[in-house]
Design a protein around this motif. Structure first.
Motif, PDB file in Angstrom:
ATOM      1  N   VAL A  54      60.639  21.302  76.908  1.00  0.00           N
ATOM      2  CA  VAL A  54      59.453  22.101  76.578  1.00  0.00           C
ATOM      3  C   VAL A  54      59.563  22.552  75.124  1.00  0.00           C
ATOM      4  N   VAL A  55      58.600  22.155  74.317  1.00  0.00           N
ATOM      5  CA  VAL A  55      58.536  22.561  72.913  1.00  0.00           C
ATOM      6  C   VAL A  55      57.447  23.622  72.775  1.00  0.00           C
ATOM      7  N   VAL A  56      57.806  24.774  72.227  1.00  0.00           N
ATOM      8  CA  VAL A  56      56.868  25.889  72.072  1.00  0.00           C
ATOM      9  C   VAL A  56      56.614  26.112  70.583  1.00  0.00           C
ATOM     10  N   GLY A  57      55.372  26.401  70.229  1.00  0.00           N
ATOM     11  CA  GLY A  57      55.028  26.679  68.843  1.00  0.00           C
ATOM     12  C   GLY A  57      55.732  27.915  68.320  1.00  0.00           C
ATOM     13  N   VAL A  58      55.941  27.964  67.023  1.00  0.00           N
ATOM     14  CA  VAL A  58      56.681  29.067  66.406  1.00  0.00           C
ATOM     15  C   VAL A  58      56.004  30.400  66.657  1.00  0.00           C
ATOM     16  N   ASP A  59      54.677  30.440  66.599  1.00  0.00           N
ATOM     17  CA  ASP A  59      53.949  31.702  66.748  1.00  0.00           C
ATOM     18  C   ASP A  59      54.075  32.281  68.148  1.00  0.00           C
ATOM     19  N   GLU A  60      54.387  31.447  69.148  1.00  0.00           N
ATOM     20  CA  GLU A  60      54.438  31.907  70.531  1.00  0.00           C
ATOM     21  C   GLU A  60      55.844  31.857  71.119  1.00  0.00           C
ATOM     22  N   ALA A  61      56.830  31.486  70.325  1.00  0.00           N
ATOM     23  CA  ALA A  61      58.193  31.325  70.840  1.00  0.00           C
ATOM     24  C   ALA A  61      58.820  32.644  71.270  1.00  0.00           C
ATOM     25  N   ALA A  62      58.306  33.767  70.767  1.00  0.00           N
ATOM     26  CA  ALA A  62      58.860  35.073  71.128  1.00  0.00           C
ATOM     27  C   ALA A  62      58.204  35.667  72.373  1.00  0.00           C
ATOM     28  N   LEU A 203      60.501  13.909  80.412  1.00  0.00           N
ATOM     29  CA  LEU A 203      59.157  14.368  80.077  1.00  0.00           C
ATOM     30  C   LEU A 203      59.259  15.501  79.065  1.00  0.00           C
ATOM     31  N   VAL A 204      58.456  15.440  78.008  1.00  0.00           N
ATOM     32  CA  VAL A 204      58.404  16.490  76.991  1.00  0.00           C
ATOM     33  C   VAL A 204      57.012  17.108  77.011  1.00  0.00           C
ATOM     34  N   LEU A 205      56.960  18.414  77.270  1.00  0.00           N
ATOM     35  CA  LEU A 205      55.706  19.163  77.266  1.00  0.00           C
ATOM     36  C   LEU A 205      55.606  19.945  75.963  1.00  0.00           C
ATOM     37  N   GLN A 206      54.569  19.706  75.197  1.00  0.00           N
ATOM     38  CA  GLN A 206      54.423  20.298  73.871  1.00  0.00           C
ATOM     39  C   GLN A 206      53.375  21.407  73.912  1.00  0.00           C
ATOM     40  N   TYR A 207      53.846  22.663  74.001  1.00  0.00           N
ATOM     41  CA  TYR A 207      52.969  23.827  74.016  1.00  0.00           C
ATOM     42  C   TYR A 207      52.840  24.364  72.596  1.00  0.00           C
ATOM     43  N   CYS A 208      52.074  23.678  71.789  1.00  0.00           N
ATOM     44  CA  CYS A 208      51.895  24.047  70.389  1.00  0.00           C
ATOM     45  C   CYS A 208      50.597  23.424  69.893  1.00  0.00           C
ATOM     46  N   GLU A 209      50.132  23.884  68.731  1.00  0.00           N
ATOM     47  CA  GLU A 209      48.867  23.382  68.210  1.00  0.00           C
ATOM     48  C   GLU A 209      48.941  21.899  67.902  1.00  0.00           C
ATOM     49  N   GLU A 210      50.035  21.457  67.318  1.00  0.00           N
ATOM     50  CA  GLU A 210      50.220  20.052  66.976  1.00  0.00           C
ATOM     51  C   GLU A 210      51.443  19.515  67.716  1.00  0.00           C
ATOM     52  N   PRO A 211      51.457  18.224  68.024  1.00  0.00           N
ATOM     53  CA  PRO A 211      52.624  17.647  68.710  1.00  0.00           C
ATOM     54  C   PRO A 211      53.886  17.768  67.863  1.00  0.00           C
ATOM     55  N   LEU A 212      54.869  18.524  68.343  1.00  0.00           N
ATOM     56  CA  LEU A 212      56.130  18.740  67.636  1.00  0.00           C
ATOM     57  C   LEU A 212      57.294  18.360  68.544  1.00  0.00           C
ATOM     58  N   HIS A 220      68.588  12.257  73.173  1.00  0.00           N
ATOM     59  CA  HIS A 220      68.264  12.866  74.463  1.00  0.00           C
ATOM     60  C   HIS A 220      66.843  12.529  74.908  1.00  0.00           C
ATOM     61  N   THR A 221      66.032  11.943  74.026  1.00  0.00           N
ATOM     62  CA  THR A 221      64.614  11.737  74.322  1.00  0.00           C
ATOM     63  C   THR A 221      64.169  10.296  74.079  1.00  0.00           C
ATOM     64  N   ARG A 222      65.058   9.341  74.247  1.00  0.00           N
ATOM     65  CA  ARG A 222      64.722   7.955  73.936  1.00  0.00           C
ATOM     66  C   ARG A 222      63.690   7.377  74.895  1.00  0.00           C
ATOM     67  N   ILE A 223      63.683   7.837  76.138  1.00  0.00           N
ATOM     68  CA  ILE A 223      62.760   7.287  77.134  1.00  0.00           C
ATOM     69  C   ILE A 223      61.744   8.338  77.573  1.00  0.00           C
ATOM     70  N   ALA A 224      61.603   9.406  76.801  1.00  0.00           N
ATOM     71  CA  ALA A 224      60.757  10.523  77.218  1.00  0.00           C
ATOM     72  C   ALA A 224      59.276  10.173  77.119  1.00  0.00           C
ATOM     73  N   HIS A 225      58.510  10.735  78.042  1.00  0.00           N
ATOM     74  CA  HIS A 225      57.054  10.655  78.019  1.00  0.00           C
ATOM     75  C   HIS A 225      56.536  11.990  77.471  1.00  0.00           C
ATOM     76  N   TYR A 226      55.674  11.956  76.458  1.00  0.00           N
ATOM     77  CA  TYR A 226      55.207  13.162  75.784  1.00  0.00           C
ATOM     78  C   TYR A 226      53.791  13.520  76.237  1.00  0.00           C
ATOM     79  N   VAL A 227      53.583  14.804  76.533  1.00  0.00           N
ATOM     80  CA  VAL A 227      52.257  15.299  76.903  1.00  0.00           C
ATOM     81  C   VAL A 227      51.977  16.546  76.071  1.00  0.00           C
ATOM     82  N   HIS A 228      50.901  16.497  75.274  1.00  0.00           N
ATOM     83  CA  HIS A 228      50.510  17.654  74.461  1.00  0.00           C
ATOM     84  C   HIS A 228      49.709  18.599  75.336  1.00  0.00           C
TER      85      HIS A 228
END
Length: 256
Positions: A54-62, A203-212, A220-228
């Protein structure tokens, strides 16, 4: 006169640009919020991958309360290993706060703080006794295999893994159990697996404005499926279920 026309044209361009941003923001809101309210997705029992990032945007990471809510949804969906990250390491600095929030929400999870990792002993790695992460908080049910394990990382995470892997290779070569010419990409990959001992992220879930990518590591993410997924404040359990169903529908993995 020409200066006034140029200023007027600049204001017109700025107004059109601002309007486009508003339309884009509205479209994102409709996609990530209204869609899942109107057409909820039914979650299948076998939809959850073993390891989710799970990737979280900087503004919401706190926002540990929203992150704890998301972790609870992941636990309910059957996910057993979760890696959280942001590009500035804010979540890593608030790991104990997240553990307290999980305990308050009655979420059974073990928080693994990468900042507490020791420098591994080469003998422990080669013997299989190395367990790098330490538990921080959450509702610890005693370390059962069925509970959720949450790992928090930053962009600096992974350096110690590389150091530990290099130390293992050097020790093996020094003991004459490994010839330098036999060290190739596959051997390095196997050594990294011995150091970390966690499955790759499926699976990588990107909770941010842009895919990061946040701090997720390439090996660790060679076969990961990404969902924005859009912004964290738009997160809904139904949207998580939709992402898991999308992951389960992917039929091509490992390039096969």
């Amino acid at each position: 006169m020409e200066g006034a026309l140029a200023a007027l044209l600049l204001r017109a361009v700025h107004a059109v640009y601002s309007l486009c941003l508003c339309v884009l923001e509205a479209a994102r809101w409709l996609r990530y919020f209204v869609l899942d309210m109107l057409w909820p997705c039914r979650l299948r029992t076998n939809a959850a991958p073993e390891h989710v990032g799970v990737v979280v945007g900087v503004d919401e990471a706190a926002q540990t309360d929203r992150i704890a809510l998301l972790v609870g949804w992941c636990a309910s969906a059957g996910i057993r290993r979760l890696t959280l990250c942001d590009s500035q390491g804010k979540m890593l600095r608030r790991a104990r706060d997240l553990g307290a929030q999980l305990a308050a929400c009655d979420v059974h999870a073990v928080i693994e703080d990468e900042a507490m990792d020791p420098v591994a002993n080469v003998a422990d790695i080669t013997s299989g006794a190395f367990a790098p992460a330490k538990a921080l908080g959450g509702k610890d049910g005693g370390g059962s295999s069925g509970e959720l394990r949450v790992r928090i990382i930053s962009t600096q995470t992974g350096r110690q893994e590389l150091v530990n892997a290099a130390r293992v290779l050097c020790a093996e070569a020094q003991a004459h159990r490994l010839h330098p010419s036999s060290i190739d990409e596959a051997f390095v990959d196997a050594t990294l697996r011995r150091v970390r001992k966690t499955p790759e992220v499926g699976l990588v879930l990107q909770y941010c404005e842009e895919p990061l990518l946040g701090g997720l590591l390439p090996w660790h993410t060679r076969i990961a499926h990404y969902v924005h997924m859009g912004k964290l404040r738009w997160a809904r359990e139904s949207a998580l279920h939709r992402a898991l169903v999308e992951y389960a529908a992917v039929s091509q993995r490992h390039g096969a």
